[in-house]
Design a protein around this motif. Structure first.
Motif, short mmCIF file in Angstrom:
data_model
loop_
_atom_site.label_atom_id
_atom_site.label_comp_id
_atom_site.label_asym_id
_atom_site.label_seq_id
_atom_site.Cartn_x
_atom_site.Cartn_y
_atom_site.Cartn_z
N ALA A 40 5.86 5.08 -7.04
CA ALA A 40 4.42 4.82 -6.90
C ALA A 40 4.18 3.56 -6.07
N ILE A 41 4.97 2.53 -6.32
CA ILE A 41 4.81 1.29 -5.56
C ILE A 41 5.16 1.51 -4.10
N GLU A 42 6.26 2.21 -3.83
CA GLU A 42 6.66 2.48 -2.44
C GLU A 42 5.59 3.26 -1.71
N GLU A 43 5.03 4.29 -2.35
CA GLU A 43 3.99 5.10 -1.71
C GLU A 43 2.72 4.29 -1.49
N TYR A 44 2.36 3.46 -2.46
CA TYR A 44 1.17 2.63 -2.33
C TYR A 44 1.33 1.65 -1.17
N LEU A 45 2.50 1.00 -1.10
CA LEU A 45 2.74 0.05 -0.01
C LEU A 45 2.69 0.73 1.35
#
Length: 94
Positions: A40-45
């Protein structure tokens, strides 16, 4: 042979409902909650970095327009897009 990336640990505080949702989804996808959070963090970034790149490109275009006053009329843009849609590989500059 395992390859290890440099990494660090971050702590986050979640409400119980969010934690439970992560656990439930993790079980359904056969993934650890850690994996879900990291994904989720990777996609958000990636999404936000793209937004920032596009915003900066827009600023540059606006600055160029303000300096030159040069703009492309909408009817020319539409005609060019119609040609592209029809499969004609035409150069923008004519």
């Amino acid at each position: 042979m395992a390859i290890y990336m440099d990494s660090t640990t971050l702590g986050i505080k979640l409400d119980v409902k969010t934690r439970d949702r992560l656990k439930t989804l993790g079980r359904k996808k056969d993934r650890a909650t850690h994996w879900l959070i990291k994904k989720a963090i990777e996609e958000y970034l990636a999404k936000e970095e793209l937004v920032e790149r596009v915003r900066r490109e827009d600023e540059i275009r606006w600055e160029r327009y303000q300096a030159s006053g040069e703009a492309i009329p909408n009817d020319r843009v539409v005609a060019w897009l119609d040609e592209l849609t029809a499969g004609k590989r035409t150069s923008w500059r004519r």
